[in-house]
Scaffold this motif. Sequence first.
Motif, PDB file in Angstrom:
ATOM      1  N   GLU A  60      -7.973   4.353  -9.911  1.00 21.11           N
ATOM      2  CA  GLU A  60      -9.028   5.184  -9.338  1.00 21.11           C
ATOM      3  C   GLU A  60      -8.636   5.755  -7.976  1.00 21.11           C
ATOM      4  OE1 GLU A  60     -12.277   6.074 -10.503  1.00 21.11           O
ATOM      5  OE2 GLU A  60     -11.259   5.493 -12.351  1.00 21.11           O
ATOM      6  N   GLU A  61      -7.889   4.989  -7.198  1.00 25.01           N
ATOM      7  CA  GLU A  61      -7.544   5.402  -5.839  1.00 25.01           C
ATOM      8  C   GLU A  61      -6.054   5.174  -5.558  1.00 25.01           C
ATOM      9  OE1 GLU A  61     -10.449   4.176  -2.836  1.00 25.01           O
ATOM     10  OE2 GLU A  61     -11.649   3.367  -4.474  1.00 25.01           O
ATOM     11  N   PRO A  62      -5.170   5.938  -6.210  1.00 31.49           N
ATOM     12  CA  PRO A  62      -3.738   5.709  -6.040  1.00 31.49           C
ATOM     13  C   PRO A  62      -3.244   5.928  -4.606  1.00 31.49           C
ATOM     14  CG  PRO A  62      -4.136   7.709  -7.303  1.00 31.49           C
ATOM     15  CD  PRO A  62      -5.457   7.031  -7.121  1.00 31.49           C
ATOM     16  N   ASP A  63      -3.806   6.888  -3.907  1.00 36.86           N
ATOM     17  CA  ASP A  63      -3.383   7.133  -2.524  1.00 36.86           C
ATOM     18  C   ASP A  63      -3.758   5.967  -1.620  1.00 36.86           C
ATOM     19  OD1 ASP A  63      -2.355   9.582  -3.252  1.00 36.86           O
ATOM     20  OD2 ASP A  63      -4.181  10.684  -2.697  1.00 36.86           O
ATOM     21  N   PHE A  64      -4.950   5.433  -1.813  1.00 37.42           N
ATOM     22  CA  PHE A  64      -5.397   4.292  -1.009  1.00 37.42           C
ATOM     23  C   PHE A  64      -4.525   3.069  -1.293  1.00 37.42           C
ATOM     24  CE2 PHE A  64      -8.807   1.076   0.092  1.00 37.42           C
ATOM     25  CZ  PHE A  64      -8.710   1.287   1.463  1.00 37.42           C
ATOM     26  N   TYR A  65      -4.116   2.898  -2.542  1.00 33.87           N
ATOM     27  CA  TYR A  65      -3.217   1.805  -2.906  1.00 33.87           C
ATOM     28  C   TYR A  65      -1.864   1.972  -2.225  1.00 33.87           C
ATOM     29  CZ  TYR A  65       0.024  -1.026  -5.587  1.00 33.87           C
ATOM     30  OH  TYR A  65       1.011  -1.915  -5.947  1.00 33.87           O
ATOM     31  N   GLU A  66      -1.332   3.174  -2.234  1.00 29.49           N
ATOM     32  CA  GLU A  66      -0.040   3.446  -1.601  1.00 29.49           C
ATOM     33  C   GLU A  66      -0.082   3.186  -0.101  1.00 29.49           C
ATOM     34  OE1 GLU A  66       2.900   4.188  -3.026  1.00 29.49           O
ATOM     35  OE2 GLU A  66       1.940   3.982  -4.978  1.00 29.49           O
ATOM     36  N   GLU A  67      -1.234   3.401   0.521  1.00 29.12           N
ATOM     37  CA  GLU A  67      -1.397   3.165   1.956  1.00 29.12           C
ATOM     38  C   GLU A  67      -1.597   1.682   2.269  1.00 29.12           C
ATOM     39  OE1 GLU A  67      -4.757   5.577   2.947  1.00 29.12           O
ATOM     40  OE2 GLU A  67      -3.654   7.445   2.670  1.00 29.12           O
TER      41      GLU A  67
END
Length: 90
Positions: A60-67
């Motif tokens: 759902e939130e790949p960018d937040f996971y990467e951060e």
Amino acid sequence: MKAQIVISGQIAGNHRLRSACSTIDSEEYKQMFNGYKLVFPNMETAKKALEDACKWLKEEEPDFYEEGGISLYNNILTYDASRAKLSKHE
């Protein structure tokens, strides 16, 4: 032996983790400060719910996971300033 996932932290993160971790097998109890306790019939079911929740949040939130905003380590799922901790039911 029953297992539990205790969710604590900030309000929005707690609601997001509760939504992600809840299953048809879990019983939900509201805790102080907008926290939750989810009780499962056994450790395997609870662990699978935690792993599935992490997978769902990553999708759902790949960018937040990467951060680094989402992580699962040592049976503790963190999401922003909230956490869901797996343990034996007390």
